[in-house]
Design an enzyme around this catalytic site. Structure first.
Site, PDB file in Angstrom:
ATOM      1  N   HIS A 193       0.886  -1.157   0.000  1.00  0.00           N
ATOM      2  CA  HIS A 193       0.000   0.000   0.000  1.00  0.00           C
ATOM      3  C   HIS A 193       0.928   1.213   0.000  1.00  0.00           C
ATOM      4  O   HIS A 193       2.071   1.124   0.483  1.00  0.00           O
ATOM      5  CB  HIS A 193      -0.895   0.015   1.242  1.00  0.00           C
ATOM      6  N   ASP A 231      -2.624 -13.302  -0.533  1.00  0.00           N
ATOM      7  CA  ASP A 231      -3.207 -12.358   0.430  1.00  0.00           C
ATOM      8  C   ASP A 231      -3.826 -13.222   1.530  1.00  0.00           C
ATOM      9  O   ASP A 231      -5.022 -13.502   1.507  1.00  0.00           O
ATOM     10  CB  ASP A 231      -4.241 -11.442  -0.247  1.00  0.00           C
ATOM     11  N   ASP A 250       2.363   1.754   3.308  1.00  0.00           N
ATOM     12  CA  ASP A 250       3.316   0.736   3.789  1.00  0.00           C
ATOM     13  C   ASP A 250       4.728   1.228   3.484  1.00  0.00           C
ATOM     14  O   ASP A 250       5.673   0.976   4.233  1.00  0.00           O
ATOM     15  CB  ASP A 250       3.135  -0.606   3.064  1.00  0.00           C
ATOM     16  N   ASP A 309      -9.428 -14.817   4.188  1.00  0.00           N
ATOM     17  CA  ASP A 309      -8.005 -14.849   3.788  1.00  0.00           C
ATOM     18  C   ASP A 309      -7.264 -16.050   4.376  1.00  0.00           C
ATOM     19  O   ASP A 309      -6.161 -15.921   4.920  1.00  0.00           O
ATOM     20  CB  ASP A 309      -7.292 -13.548   4.198  1.00  0.00           C
TER      21      ASP A 309
HETATM   22  C1  XUL Z   1      -8.979  -6.468   1.004  1.00  0.00           C
HETATM   23  C2  XUL Z   1      -7.828  -6.829   0.231  1.00  0.00           C
HETATM   24  C3  XUL Z   1      -6.698  -5.840   0.233  1.00  0.00           C
HETATM   25  C4  XUL Z   1      -6.120  -5.602  -1.104  1.00  0.00           C
HETATM   26  C5  XUL Z   1      -5.007  -4.604  -1.169  1.00  0.00           C
HETATM   27  O1  XUL Z   1      -9.944  -7.422   1.063  1.00  0.00           O
HETATM   28  O2  XUL Z   1      -7.768  -7.894  -0.340  1.00  0.00           O
HETATM   29  O3  XUL Z   1      -5.700  -6.283   1.099  1.00  0.00           O
HETATM   30  O4  XUL Z   1      -5.595  -6.802  -1.596  1.00  0.00           O
HETATM   31  O5  XUL Z   1      -5.430  -3.338  -0.950  1.00  0.00           O
HETATM   32 MN    MN Z   2      -6.425  -8.790  -1.741  1.00  0.00          MN
END
Ligand code: XUL
Ligand code: MN
Length: 344
Positions: free
Chosen positions: A49, A283, A52, A250
């Site tokens: 990001h 992720d 970050d 996730d």
């Molecule tokens: C949110 C998500 C984020 C994006 C990056 O659900 O997946 O982490 O991947 O902004």
């Molecule tokens: Mn994501």
């Protein structure tokens, strides 16, 4: 020689374990120490990001922001890593409370566009052309609060503004149907690609598909990836897993549904994804119960399972597949897939 997969993750994937019902349960690991772990875990790419990379980006001059981003680039170089992408984190700033690009307040929309430009500059300083737009709060809690037609036009305007601002950047939209919003704009890759094709430079706009996000939309992640790849628009992936329609979990890749994971790997193989040079992004979150010392294992585990599934795809008996298809005996094909996944 066949191209090899390259893997990436973001620093937020090594985390303290806080959730909406409880505080952190693990100490923070400083960014420099996280970077040291990438190669050890088998990763070459870092997802960012904007904040970050430059945590105080909203409070420093453009020159200072550049300087700090360059320092991070040096840290990457020293570790032999590359930045995969940079994404503007609009959803944590008070000005993003009603969404950024689609906020009802014009001042907030202007702020979001400015932030997008600064995010882009950080990306260039880090040496990556790719920008990811996860449209977190671009949506509504109640439909009556926004004009969705206008909102999609604002999103298109945001894409076009960035494309004009930097004629080298590429944009990947990361669709997600909900969370934090009840209804999010751009819930599927179809929506994302429609916007891409309508933009002023369709060749530089594509998608990033996250397994869990597709599942939350009730769609098959492998088919979402296939759709994007069929027109050369799969710019990245966020592999993980999701057990049904709940909060965005996730989970580690393949942890909830091995067969669905197999099919994602199969489609990446069918589409020649490694030859594109693009990353296999993860992720994934560690379970909250995980102790600090082992709170990175979900990353290497996901990668290990991914590579095992690549082997499974490559060793599936093609003659059996061809015969089953010729006979239109998909029951036999299904049994062969299940037996192959179970090891024989
Ligand atoms: C949110 C998500 C984020 C994006 C990056 O659900 O997946 O982490 O991947 O902004
Ligand atoms: Mn994501």
């Amino acid at each position: 020689m066949a191209a090899e997969y390259r893997f990436s993750f973001g620093p937020w994937n090594i985390h303290e374990g806080a959730d909406p019902f409880g505080p952190a349960v693990r100490p923070s690991l400083e960014f420099a120490k996280k970077l040291k772990m990438y190669k050890q875990l088998g990763f070459d790419g870092v997802q960012f990001h904007d904040d970050d990379a430059v945590p105080n980006m909203e409070h420093v001059s453009p020159a200072e922001m550049q300087r700090q981003a360059k320092d991070v680039k040096k840290m990457l170089d020293d570790e032999g890593l590359v930045a995969e992408f940079v994404a503007p984190r609009l959803w944590e700033d008070p000005r993003g409370v009603d969404g950024g690009f689609t906020a009802n307040d014009a001042k907030c929309r202007d702020w979001a566009i400015e932030r997008l430009k600064r995010c882009n500059d950080i990306g260039n300083a880090l040496g990556t052309r790719l920008r990811v737009l996860w449209l977190a709060r671009e949506g509504t809690y109640i439909r009556e609060s926004k004009n969705a037609i206008e909102a999609y036009q604002y999103l298109l305007e945001a894409l076009n503004t960035l494309l004009r601002y930097d004629n080298q950047c590429e944009i990947a939209i990361e669709p997600k149907p909900n969370e934090p919003m009840d209804h999010a704009y751009c819930p599927t890759i179809g929506h994302a690609i429609a916007l891409a094709l309508k933009s002023i430079d369709p060749n530089r706009v594509g998608g990033l598909i996250e397994t869990a996000h597709a599942l939350l939309a009730g769609l098959d992640p492998a088919d979402e990836m296939a759709f994007a790849m069929s027109i050369g628009k799969l710019y990245s992936v966020h592999l993980n897993d999701q057990n049904g329609l709940k909060f965005d979990q996730d989970k580690s890749f393949a942890a909830a549904n091995l067969r669905t994971a197999y099919n994602q790997v199969r489609v990446l193989e069918l589409g020649g994804y490694p030859e594109t040079g693009r990353f296999i992004g993860l992720d994934v979150k560690a379970m909250r119960t995980q102790k600090f010392e082992t709170s990175h294992k979900h990353l290497s585990n996901s990668r290990t399972i991914f590579l095992k599934l690549v082997e499974k795809v490559r060793t599936f008996p093609r003659d059996v597949e061809a015969q089953c298809i010729a006979d239109r005996d998909y029951e036999a094909l299904e049994l062969a897939v299940l037996q192959h996944l179970m090891g024989g």
